[in-house]
Design a protein around this motif. Structure first.
Motif, PDB file in Angstrom:
ATOM      1  N   THR A   1     -15.060   6.731  -1.223  1.00  0.00           N
ATOM      2  CA  THR A   1     -15.410   6.747   0.197  1.00  0.00           C
ATOM      3  C   THR A   1     -16.572   5.801   0.474  1.00  0.00           C
ATOM      4  OG1 THR A   1     -16.795   8.708  -0.181  1.00  0.00           O
ATOM      5  CG2 THR A   1     -14.544   9.076   0.596  1.00  0.00           C
ATOM      6  N   GLY A   2     -17.502   5.670  -0.480  1.00  0.00           N
ATOM      7  CA  GLY A   2     -18.600   4.732  -0.304  1.00  0.00           C
ATOM      8  C   GLY A   2     -18.126   3.297  -0.288  1.00  0.00           C
ATOM      9  N   LEU A   3     -17.213   2.947  -1.174  1.00  0.00           N
ATOM     10  CA  LEU A   3     -16.658   1.597  -1.186  1.00  0.00           C
ATOM     11  C   LEU A   3     -15.870   1.325   0.094  1.00  0.00           C
ATOM     12  CD1 LEU A   3     -15.505   1.379  -4.913  1.00  0.00           C
ATOM     13  CD2 LEU A   3     -17.286  -0.017  -3.835  1.00  0.00           C
ATOM     14  N   ASN A   4     -15.160   2.338   0.575  1.00  0.00           N
ATOM     15  CA  ASN A   4     -14.413   2.158   1.820  1.00  0.00           C
ATOM     16  C   ASN A   4     -15.355   1.935   3.000  1.00  0.00           C
ATOM     17  OD1 ASN A   4     -12.051   2.128   3.492  1.00  0.00           O
ATOM     18  ND2 ASN A   4     -12.548   4.200   4.130  1.00  0.00           N
ATOM     19  N   THR A   5     -16.501   2.597   2.999  1.00  0.00           N
ATOM     20  CA  THR A   5     -17.487   2.375   4.059  1.00  0.00           C
ATOM     21  C   THR A   5     -17.929   0.920   4.079  1.00  0.00           C
ATOM     22  OG1 THR A   5     -18.292   4.650   3.948  1.00  0.00           O
ATOM     23  CG2 THR A   5     -19.779   3.011   4.898  1.00  0.00           C
ATOM     24  N   GLN A   6     -18.155   0.338   2.901  1.00  0.00           N
ATOM     25  CA  GLN A   6     -18.543  -1.069   2.835  1.00  0.00           C
ATOM     26  C   GLN A   6     -17.385  -1.967   3.293  1.00  0.00           C
ATOM     27  OE1 GLN A   6     -21.617  -1.748   2.344  1.00  0.00           O
ATOM     28  NE2 GLN A   6     -22.137   0.343   1.750  1.00  0.00           N
ATOM     29  N   ALA A   7     -16.148  -1.600   2.914  1.00  0.00           N
ATOM     30  CA  ALA A   7     -14.990  -2.396   3.332  1.00  0.00           C
ATOM     31  C   ALA A   7     -14.827  -2.384   4.849  1.00  0.00           C
ATOM     32  CB  ALA A   7     -13.725  -1.859   2.660  1.00  0.00           C
ATOM     33  N   LEU A   8     -15.053  -1.229   5.463  1.00  0.00           N
ATOM     34  CA  LEU A   8     -14.960  -1.135   6.921  1.00  0.00           C
ATOM     35  C   LEU A   8     -16.037  -1.969   7.595  1.00  0.00           C
ATOM     36  CD1 LEU A   8     -14.175   2.676   7.331  1.00  0.00           C
ATOM     37  CD2 LEU A   8     -12.597   0.760   7.660  1.00  0.00           C
ATOM     38  N   ARG A   9     -17.212  -2.046   6.992  1.00  0.00           N
ATOM     39  CA  ARG A   9     -18.277  -2.890   7.539  1.00  0.00           C
ATOM     40  C   ARG A   9     -17.863  -4.358   7.510  1.00  0.00           C
ATOM     41  NH1 ARG A   9     -23.520  -2.022   4.310  1.00  0.00           N
ATOM     42  NH2 ARG A   9     -24.333  -3.438   5.921  1.00  0.00           N
TER      43      ARG A   9
ATOM     44  N   VAL B   1       0.864  -1.185   0.000  1.00  0.00           N
ATOM     45  CA  VAL B   1       0.000   0.000   0.000  1.00  0.00           C
ATOM     46  C   VAL B   1       0.899   1.233   0.000  1.00  0.00           C
ATOM     47  CG1 VAL B   1      -1.923   1.168   1.130  1.00  0.00           C
ATOM     48  CG2 VAL B   1      -1.681  -1.317   1.345  1.00  0.00           C
ATOM     49  N   HIS B   2       0.771   2.077  -1.008  1.00  0.00           N
ATOM     50  CA  HIS B   2       1.715   3.198  -1.132  1.00  0.00           C
ATOM     51  C   HIS B   2       1.044   4.392  -1.793  1.00  0.00           C
ATOM     52  CE1 HIS B   2       2.177   2.284  -5.444  1.00  0.00           C
ATOM     53  NE2 HIS B   2       2.246   1.012  -5.088  1.00  0.00           N
ATOM     54  N   ASP B   3       1.819   5.476  -1.906  1.00  0.00           N
ATOM     55  CA  ASP B   3       1.287   6.760  -2.367  1.00  0.00           C
ATOM     56  C   ASP B   3       1.535   7.037  -3.842  1.00  0.00           C
ATOM     57  OD1 ASP B   3       3.991   7.107  -2.389  1.00  0.00           O
ATOM     58  OD2 ASP B   3       4.028   8.816  -1.010  1.00  0.00           O
ATOM     59  N   SER B   4       1.753   6.011  -4.648  1.00  0.00           N
ATOM     60  CA  SER B   4       1.928   6.141  -6.099  1.00  0.00           C
ATOM     61  C   SER B   4       3.282   6.701  -6.510  1.00  0.00           C
ATOM     62  CB  SER B   4       0.825   7.009  -6.736  1.00  0.00           C
ATOM     63  OG  SER B   4      -0.444   6.509  -6.447  1.00  0.00           O
ATOM     64  N   LEU B   5       4.228   6.817  -5.579  1.00  0.00           N
ATOM     65  CA  LEU B   5       5.574   7.236  -5.965  1.00  0.00           C
ATOM     66  C   LEU B   5       6.092   6.266  -7.024  1.00  0.00           C
ATOM     67  CD1 LEU B   5       7.681   9.421  -5.138  1.00  0.00           C
ATOM     68  CD2 LEU B   5       8.707   7.692  -3.661  1.00  0.00           C
TER      69      LEU B   5
ATOM     70  N   ASP C   1     -11.891  -5.475  -3.152  1.00  0.00           N
ATOM     71  CA  ASP C   1     -11.878  -6.897  -3.514  1.00  0.00           C
ATOM     72  C   ASP C   1     -11.470  -7.772  -2.338  1.00  0.00           C
ATOM     73  OD1 ASP C   1     -12.626  -6.338  -6.132  1.00  0.00           O
ATOM     74  OD2 ASP C   1     -10.554  -6.090  -6.799  1.00  0.00           O
ATOM     75  N   ALA C   2     -10.592  -7.255  -1.477  1.00  0.00           N
ATOM     76  CA  ALA C   2     -10.105  -8.035  -0.333  1.00  0.00           C
ATOM     77  C   ALA C   2     -10.164  -7.165   0.921  1.00  0.00           C
ATOM     78  CB  ALA C   2      -8.688  -8.528  -0.586  1.00  0.00           C
ATOM     79  N   PRO C   3     -11.346  -6.800   1.379  1.00  0.00           N
ATOM     80  CA  PRO C   3     -11.463  -5.831   2.473  1.00  0.00           C
ATOM     81  C   PRO C   3     -10.901  -6.308   3.798  1.00  0.00           C
ATOM     82  CG  PRO C   3     -13.592  -6.817   1.970  1.00  0.00           C
ATOM     83  CD  PRO C   3     -12.655  -7.247   0.893  1.00  0.00           C
ATOM     84  N   ARG C   4     -10.829  -7.609   4.015  1.00  0.00           N
ATOM     85  CA  ARG C   4     -10.296  -8.112   5.286  1.00  0.00           C
ATOM     86  C   ARG C   4      -8.780  -7.994   5.358  1.00  0.00           C
ATOM     87  NH1 ARG C   4     -14.077 -10.549   8.279  1.00  0.00           N
ATOM     88  NH2 ARG C   4     -15.956 -11.344   7.256  1.00  0.00           N
ATOM     89  N   HIS C   5      -8.128  -7.918   4.217  1.00  0.00           N
ATOM     90  CA  HIS C   5      -6.662  -7.998   4.191  1.00  0.00           C
ATOM     91  C   HIS C   5      -5.978  -6.759   3.624  1.00  0.00           C
ATOM     92  CE1 HIS C   5      -7.331 -12.200   5.129  1.00  0.00           C
ATOM     93  NE2 HIS C   5      -8.079 -12.323   4.059  1.00  0.00           N
ATOM     94  N   VAL C   6      -6.704  -5.939   2.889  1.00  0.00           N
ATOM     95  CA  VAL C   6      -6.085  -4.786   2.225  1.00  0.00           C
ATOM     96  C   VAL C   6      -6.728  -3.505   2.740  1.00  0.00           C
ATOM     97  CG1 VAL C   6      -5.572  -3.674   0.025  1.00  0.00           C
ATOM     98  CG2 VAL C   6      -5.655  -6.181   0.175  1.00  0.00           C
ATOM     99  N   PRO C   7      -5.967  -2.633   3.395  1.00  0.00           N
ATOM    100  CA  PRO C   7      -6.525  -1.363   3.881  1.00  0.00           C
ATOM    101  C   PRO C   7      -6.696  -0.367   2.739  1.00  0.00           C
ATOM    102  CG  PRO C   7      -4.203  -1.484   4.406  1.00  0.00           C
ATOM    103  CD  PRO C   7      -4.557  -2.820   3.813  1.00  0.00           C
ATOM    104  N   PHE C   8      -7.558   0.605   2.961  1.00  0.00           N
ATOM    105  CA  PHE C   8      -7.819   1.653   1.980  1.00  0.00           C
ATOM    106  C   PHE C   8      -6.678   2.654   1.915  1.00  0.00           C
ATOM    107  CE2 PHE C   8     -10.206   5.772   1.117  1.00  0.00           C
ATOM    108  CZ  PHE C   8     -10.366   5.537  -0.244  1.00  0.00           C
ATOM    109  N   THR C   9      -5.947   2.824   3.025  1.00  0.00           N
ATOM    110  CA  THR C   9      -4.889   3.830   3.092  1.00  0.00           C
ATOM    111  C   THR C   9      -3.594   3.223   3.635  1.00  0.00           C
ATOM    112  OG1 THR C   9      -5.236   4.534   5.390  1.00  0.00           O
ATOM    113  CG2 THR C   9      -6.689   5.492   3.719  1.00  0.00           C
TER     114      THR C   9
END
Length: 231
Positions: A81-89, A34-38, A155-163
């Motif tokens: 942000t909507g997809l992240n809300t579902q991932a957090l759920r 997970v990175h900032d696109s550098l 796609d993998a909300p349990r294992h991949v964070p949004f940030t």
């Protein structure tokens, strides 16, 4: 620096691919980065990538400030942000998983908004002659060309964070040190300080306070992370 939920590694090196390799983690990493696109991160082909959503949200907000009468940036930001809300759920256990069957309406709504917003934005910001493009065009092309890496967290909300907030939190004390005390007087001193910071932050992730971790280090009972090493 490299970190996860259990370990933190900070090291002194130039801001380059060679500097990133010097930490000894990224060249051999096989998980999700997970990175900032550098641009240097693109060279790590043995792992999969997730572009930090927080950085993308900031870029979309900046685009809104530059083009307040356009709507594509707000639409893409809303979708992410909507997809992240579902991932957090999912991560909290509120729902079992994100699947088209379970959350069909929400998923299709946000995914369609994401891709439609990109298409509209690209139409409003056509490519300029030459290699140099506007920040808005560069952002839109990145969202389009690296959509899989942008949306991997869904796609993998349990294992991949949004940030990559885990890494940002680990770096914050370093930035605070620079603001308050300035730079270190020698590379050896900076290296030693970063080693201590890595130790303390890793211990914190396992429930130890900084005082307890330091006390154990000075009394011959050095704390080591209880993590099995995989060859």
């Amino acid at each position: 620096m490299a970190c996860n939920d259990f370990l933190t590694l900070l090291h002194l090196a130039p801001r380059s691919r060679a500097g990133a390799d010097a930490g000894g983690v990224l060249p051999h990493y096989r998980g999700v980065l997970v990175h900032d696109s550098l641009s240097l991160y693109a060279g790590y082909g043995s792992c999969t990538h997730q572009l930090c959503g927080a950085h993308l949200i900031r870029e979309l907000t900046a685009a809104e400030e530059d083009f307040p009468h356009q709507k594509w940036h707000r639409q893409i930001r809303w979708a992410l942000t909507g997809l992240n809300t579902q991932a957090l759920r999912v991560r909290s256990g509120e729902i079992a998983e994100i699947t088209p069957e379970a959350l069909l309406l929400a998923l299709l709504l946000h995914l369609n908004a994401f891709h439609h917003g990109i298409a509209v934005g690209l139409s409003q910001h056509p490519r300029a002659t030459g290699r140099k493009q506007s920040p808005a065009r560069n952002l839109l092309e990145r969202l389009r060309d690296q959509a899989q890496a942008v949306l991997r967290f869904a796609d993998a909300p349990r294992h991949v964070p949004f940030t990559n907030n885990c890494g940002e939190r680990a770096l914050r004390p370093v930035k605070t040190q620079l603001k308050i005390s300035g730079c270190h007087q020698s590379a050896d001193g900076a290296t030693a300080w970063l080693t201590v910071r890595s130790y303390l932050d890793s211990a914190r992730k396992h429930g130890l306070s900084a005082f307890e971790a330091i006390h154990r280090a000075f009394t011959g009972n050095l704390w080591m992370p209880p993590i099995e090493q995989v060859a």
